[in-house]
Design a protein around this motif. Structure first.
Motif, mmCIF file in Angstrom:
data_model
loop_
_atom_site.group_PDB
_atom_site.id
_atom_site.type_symbol
_atom_site.label_atom_id
_atom_site.label_comp_id
_atom_site.label_asym_id
_atom_site.label_seq_id
_atom_site.Cartn_x
_atom_site.Cartn_y
_atom_site.Cartn_z
ATOM 1 N N ASP A 187 7.563 17.359 4.327
ATOM 2 C CA ASP A 187 8.451 16.778 5.333
ATOM 3 C C ASP A 187 9.414 15.800 4.652
ATOM 4 O OD1 ASP A 187 9.505 14.998 7.377
ATOM 5 O OD2 ASP A 187 8.006 15.879 8.725
ATOM 6 N N GLY A 188 10.717 15.896 4.953
ATOM 7 C CA GLY A 188 11.719 15.032 4.343
ATOM 8 C C GLY A 188 11.443 13.562 4.578
ATOM 9 N N ASN A 189 10.874 13.200 5.738
ATOM 10 C CA ASN A 189 10.562 11.811 6.025
ATOM 11 C C ASN A 189 9.512 11.266 5.061
ATOM 12 O OD1 ASN A 189 12.038 11.024 8.634
ATOM 13 N ND2 ASN A 189 11.143 13.027 9.150
ATOM 14 N N ILE A 190 8.680 12.142 4.554
ATOM 15 C CA ILE A 190 7.638 11.710 3.617
ATOM 16 C C ILE A 190 8.151 11.772 2.179
ATOM 17 C CG2 ILE A 190 5.320 12.226 2.747
ATOM 18 C CD1 ILE A 190 4.743 13.439 5.554
ATOM 19 N N VAL A 191 8.737 12.914 1.825
ATOM 20 C CA VAL A 191 9.190 13.112 0.446
ATOM 21 C C VAL A 191 10.310 12.136 0.079
ATOM 22 C CG1 VAL A 191 10.256 14.736 -1.154
ATOM 23 C CG2 VAL A 191 8.506 15.532 0.440
ATOM 24 N N CYS A 192 11.332 12.033 0.939
ATOM 25 C CA CYS A 192 12.464 11.152 0.624
ATOM 26 C C CYS A 192 12.054 9.676 0.681
ATOM 27 C CB CYS A 192 13.617 11.426 1.591
ATOM 28 S SG CYS A 192 14.405 13.025 1.327
ATOM 29 N N THR A 193 11.166 9.350 1.638
ATOM 30 C CA THR A 193 10.701 7.966 1.707
ATOM 31 C C THR A 193 9.941 7.573 0.446
ATOM 32 O OG1 THR A 193 10.574 8.011 4.118
ATOM 33 C CG2 THR A 193 9.241 6.355 2.987
ATOM 34 N N PHE A 194 9.079 8.482 -0.032
ATOM 35 C CA PHE A 194 8.341 8.176 -1.264
ATOM 36 C C PHE A 194 9.300 8.004 -2.440
ATOM 37 C CE2 PHE A 194 6.415 9.723 -5.213
ATOM 38 C CZ PHE A 194 5.419 8.770 -5.367
ATOM 39 N N SER A 195 10.279 8.902 -2.575
ATOM 40 C CA SER A 195 11.230 8.796 -3.684
ATOM 41 C C SER A 195 11.979 7.480 -3.630
ATOM 42 C CB SER A 195 12.220 9.964 -3.652
ATOM 43 O OG SER A 195 11.578 11.180 -3.925
ATOM 44 N N ARG A 216 0.814 -1.214 0.000
ATOM 45 C CA ARG A 216 0.000 0.000 0.000
ATOM 46 C C ARG A 216 0.849 1.266 0.000
ATOM 47 N NH1 ARG A 216 -1.082 2.043 5.395
ATOM 48 N NH2 ARG A 216 -0.062 0.764 6.978
ATOM 49 N N PHE A 217 2.131 1.124 0.389
ATOM 50 C CA PHE A 217 3.006 2.296 0.416
ATOM 51 C C PHE A 217 3.576 2.631 -0.964
ATOM 52 C CE2 PHE A 217 3.450 0.782 4.939
ATOM 53 C CZ PHE A 217 2.656 1.791 5.471
ATOM 54 N N ASP A 218 3.019 1.989 -1.996
ATOM 55 C CA ASP A 218 3.334 2.437 -3.355
ATOM 56 C C ASP A 218 2.791 3.837 -3.605
ATOM 57 O OD1 ASP A 218 4.575 0.095 -3.958
ATOM 58 O OD2 ASP A 218 2.968 -0.727 -5.196
ATOM 59 N N GLU A 235 -0.565 7.176 1.155
ATOM 60 C CA GLU A 235 -0.464 6.165 2.204
ATOM 61 C C GLU A 235 0.758 6.425 3.089
ATOM 62 O OE1 GLU A 235 -2.509 3.824 3.089
ATOM 63 O OE2 GLU A 235 -3.975 4.152 1.496
ATOM 64 N N ILE A 236 1.883 6.803 2.484
ATOM 65 C CA ILE A 236 3.077 7.138 3.270
ATOM 66 C C ILE A 236 2.805 8.370 4.122
ATOM 67 C CG2 ILE A 236 5.480 7.915 3.090
ATOM 68 C CD1 ILE A 236 5.708 6.256 0.538
ATOM 69 N N PHE A 237 2.161 9.348 3.530
ATOM 70 C CA PHE A 237 1.826 10.580 4.238
ATOM 71 C C PHE A 237 0.948 10.283 5.463
ATOM 72 C CE2 PHE A 237 -0.491 14.927 3.716
ATOM 73 C CZ PHE A 237 0.256 15.470 4.743
ATOM 74 N N SER A 255 3.690 18.111 7.229
ATOM 75 C CA SER A 255 3.162 18.534 5.936
ATOM 76 C C SER A 255 3.684 17.605 4.851
ATOM 77 C CB SER A 255 3.597 19.976 5.629
ATOM 78 O OG SER A 255 4.986 20.013 5.320
ATOM 79 N N GLY A 256 3.172 17.774 3.659
ATOM 80 C CA GLY A 256 3.611 16.942 2.542
ATOM 81 C C GLY A 256 5.035 17.218 2.102
#
Length: 852
Positions: free
Chosen positions: A535-543, A512-514, A518-520, A532-533
């Protein structure tokens, strides 16, 4: 698993970055009904198994026409009409073996070699799978050696003497038309062509002539044997059959078969060939310069496996004698026609002529011929359906592009230019310029630049210099802080992985974390509800977790302006709970690494950002420079193994040539192409990148001379192109279609047009080639020819009537009816300038002038 594959197919369909792949969904439906077992799918590839557990892969990305099968099926694929491209495993480059990582996985081919099979559409799927699952192949003609032919002659001698092999030869009856001369000393050196080829191929039905490449005489001719009449007199090769070998290649093969090999069989130490003797044997007249050049050249020495000969003077002359020293090398098992090799010279060709002379069909033939070679294309010359199928296959592969020039076409459409673009693309470079608050201008490549680059990067059927996959994305990754966390950087490079600290201790492996949302949501639920969207933990994790895919590339940064490693992602995301730092990881195959590193500016103009991982702007990457960094060699020149590409430009004279080609008109010349002696590269005005035209790109244009005279074509273009005239050819038409002699009809009309106007406005034979009945001819004359003549003569119906054989004073009205118009009453006779006529097209045409 079918649902997983369907999901990946839908993802690719919805990917806006990909060009449309019109066959993708239809191919998926076809595969779903095939005897395949779905295994799994990733972004770019779907994995299947056949019933015997053999791997079968489908590349999902555009054009979605590539399949991968085991290398053991190479010959069967060729026999079935496919063109397999080898994808060998290079054991010096584990784990991917120097090819796409998906091809070297456990569920695919691992370390076995495989093939890429390109289909033209869903209609090829059943045939492709049947080649793998069935043991029988598809019958095709074979190249025949001298030894096979002479053995067949031995067998025919036995048949004539004692009736042996009657089952093979008896079915052919008495020979009549086509004969072949043996290359050995025999009591009777003349043999019928059909029984010999039938014996070799095990066939009892075939044509004995040479109208088709597969006919008996054609096979023997192309094997270097001499076709003769029953009295052993050479028969001249028909000029119209382009599939028959000619010129120097024919001379070399006949010299090998009739002089070199017979001398070897007699254990002679040397053999002499007199040019006049060879000319008489073959039946050539006034060809002594060509014969002497062929016999004295290096190609013949390689073919015959002999050292350079001695020769007498004068040279060239019919009396010139070439003497060869023979070694013990046996003749080759198969004699190869060297015509099949594609000329390395670029072709710039314009086909011109009146409308309806077959220019469009001829361009298709020329394009296919340039791509696959003259010999292979010869079989398609007279088969429109087969030629069309091959043309579409090559077009689907991107090797043929078609474009029509028009008055409003510009350099920006043809080469490159700026176009409005919306969205959140990175504004990182000179190819994107802010154009207001709602859109930006982005550099887009035109058709000429696209096919030029495609041709330059082509590696051929067997691969050439190493290349990167330029459709893959490139991510910048920082493995640790410079001079502070060098041990972490070294750990990743030494252990073939990349690692990320953002995302903390959450395992993001769940499917689901595709999705970014969902990551957010997970991060806000478990770690920071106010995040917020951005946040490095969200942006870098998604990348790192979702955006990055297997097959993408990674550069490891060393500060803002240097890199120290480059590699390809070979593993999916995984979470390492035992890691002492950065538990989020992916496996890598490092293609290049250096402790000293290299400058980022060599391949990317913008300084790296502080983000630990992010995707680089694809349009700013200098792939040539990145390949030079990776492989240590300049790969910007086109590969010598590269296949040929063709750009067809219809109506080439209708655009402003100087405006469309711009500075690139110079680059079309053969000696200005990439790798040539006078190579020229220019800097393009919008992308600011260096550009040159590769030698394996050919340009074929068409020009309708009735639309504009050839004399008015841009002079700069004229001297860079070869011009081939296509005029009306009445010989291709029937002499009896519903009682009408079409040859006479077309010839008569064109003679009158040439007298009244000029030769450039004649009527082409193609207008009548599909006529099968009198009604068809009537329809063509009424709705095509007569309106065209009216346009030619600017509605001067007296001249139109003269072309059609009508008008006042004629005893018979064939196509037009002239009704005299009385002058208005009261009009002075001095103002009346001859008779006036009202012209009408007759309801029923009279073809009596052209009766069969």
């Amino acid at each position: 698993m079918w649902s997983d594959i369907e999901k990946r197919v839908s993802e690719n369909e919805a990917d806006a970055e990909q060009s449309p792949a019109p066959h993708r969904m239809a191919i998926f439906s076809k595969l779903r009904n095939a005897p395949l077992i779905p295994v799994h799918a990733v972004k770019k590839m779907a994995f299947f198994k056949l019933e015997d557990d053999e791997a079968f892969l489908w590349e999902l990305t555009r054009p979605a026409l590539n399949f991968f099968v085991h290398a053991k099926h190479a010959e069967a694929m060729k026999e079935a009409g496919f063109f397999p491209e080898p994808r060998p495993y290079d054991h010096s480059k584990p784990p991917s073996g120097g090819r796409h990582v998906a091809l070297s996985q456990k569920q695919s081919f691992e370390k076995d070699d495989c093939l890429c099979i390109k289909v033209t559409g869903p209609e090829d799927i059943d045939r492709l799978i049947s080649v793998i699952t069935e043991t029988q192949g598809f019958a095709q003609g074979r190249v025949i050696s001298r030894a096979q032919i002479e053995a067949a002659m031995d067998a025919y001698d036995s048949f004539r003497n004692n009736g042996a092999h009657s089952d093979n030869f008896g079915v052919f009856g008495e020979p009549r038309d086509y004969w072949v001369r043996s290359s050995r000393d025999r009591e009777n050196r003349v043999y019928p062509t059909k029984p010999l080829i039938g014996f070799i191929l095990g066939k009892t039905k075939l044509n004995g002539g040479w109208g088709q490449k597969s006919d008996a005489a054609a096979r023997l001719h192309n094997a270097g044997f001499i076709i003769v009449d029953q009295n052993d007199q050479p028969i001249e090769r028909p000029e119209r059959y382009e599939h028959l070998m000619e010129g120097a290649d024919r001379i070399r093969l006949c010299a090998l078969n009739y002089f070199i090999e017979p001398a070897r069989e007699k254990a002679a130490r040397e053999v002499s060939i007199r040019a006049g003797d060879l000319a008489a044997a073959i039946g050539l007249k006034d060809a002594f310069p060509n014969i002497c050049q062929a016999l004295g050249g290096e190609k013949f020495q390689n073919l015959a496996q002999v050292p350079p000969p001695t020769s007498t003077e004068p040279n060239p002359s019919s009396s010139t004698v070439f003497t060869y020293t023979l070694n013990s090398q046996p003749e080759a098992d198969i004699v190869t026609d060297t015509n099949n090799t594609t000329s390395p010279s670029a072709v710039n060709l314009i086909l011109y002529g009146p409308p309806g002379t077959g220019k469009t069909y001829q361009t298709a033939w020329e394009a296919v011929r340039l791509c696959i070679g003259t010999e292979a294309a010869a079989e398609l010359r007279d088969d429109r359906d087969a030629l069309t199928t091959e043309y579409r296959r090559l077009a689907n592969e991107g090797r043929i592009e078609f474009l029509t020039f028009h008055q409003s076409l510009s350099y920006e459409e043809f080469v490159e230019g700026l176009r409005p673009s919306t969205g959140d693309d990175d504004l990182e470079g000179p190819d994107e310029t802010a154009g207001g608050t709602g859109f930006r201008l982005k550099c887009h490549e035109g058709i000429f630049k696209r096919i030029s680059e495609r041709a330059r990067l082509d590696q051929g059927d067997h691969g050439g210099s190493q290349r990167l996959d330029r459709s893959s994305r490139v991510f910048k990754v920082a493995l640790g802080r410079r001079h502070v966390e060098d041990d972490r950087i070294r750990f990743g490079l030494d252990n073939d992985l990349i690692h990320l600290g953002w995302g903390e201790d959450i395992d993001w492996s769940d499917e689901r974390f595709d999705e970014f949302n969902e990551i957010f949501a997970e991060w806000r639920t478990k770690k920071n509800p106010d995040a917020s969207g951005h946040d490095g933990n969200i942006v870098c994790t998604f990348s790192f977790r979702a955006d990055m895919q297997v097959g993408d590339y990674v550069v490891v940064s060393d500060g803002r302006d240097r890199i120290q490693a480059f590699g390809q992602v070979v593993g999916e995301y995984y979470f390492d709970p035992d890691a002492t730092y950065h538990p989020h990881r992916r496996k890598m195959e490092w293609l290049w690494r250096s402790d000293e590193g290299t400058d980022r500016s060599r391949f990317y103009p913008n300084g790296f950002r502080r983000h630990s991982v992010y995707k680089l702007n694809q349009s700013l990457i200098d792939w040539d420079a990145l390949e030079e960094i990776t492989f240590g060699e300049d790969t910007s020149l086109h590969s010598k193994e590269g296949r040929d590409y063709v750009l067809i430009i219809d109506e080439i004279n209708r655009a402003n040539i100087s405006k469309v080609f711009g500075e690139l008109i110079t680059l079309l010349e053969q000696d200005k192409r990439l790798g040539a002696q006078n190579e020229v590269r220019v800097q393009l005005p919008y992308s600011k990148k260096r550009f040159g035209v590769p030698p394996n790109l050919h340009i074929v244009g068409t020009m309708n001379t009735a639309d504009r005279s050839i004399a008015l074509l841009d002079t700069a273009l004229r001297r860079r192109f070869t011009f081939q005239e296509l005029m009306p050819d009445p010989r291709v038409l029937s002499e009896d279609v519903g009682g009408i002699n079409l040859r006479t009809l077309l010839s008569t009309i064109n003679e009158r047009i040439e007298y009244l106007f000029d030769r450039e406005h004649q009527i082409g034979h193609a207008y009548f080639t599909n006529c099968r009945s009198r009604a068809d001819v009537d329809d063509v004359m009424r709705h095509k020819v007569i309106p065209l003549l009216a346009e030619y003569f600017y509605e001067d119906w007296v001249k139109v009537a003269a072309v059609l054989g009508d008008g006042p004073g004629m005893t018979t009205e064939h196509f037009l009816q002239a009704v005299r118009i009385a002058p208005p009453k009261g009009m002075p006779e001095d103002d009346i300038n001859g008779d006036k006529f009202r012209w009408n097209v007759k309801a029923n045409f009279d073809f009596s002038e052209f009766e069969a």
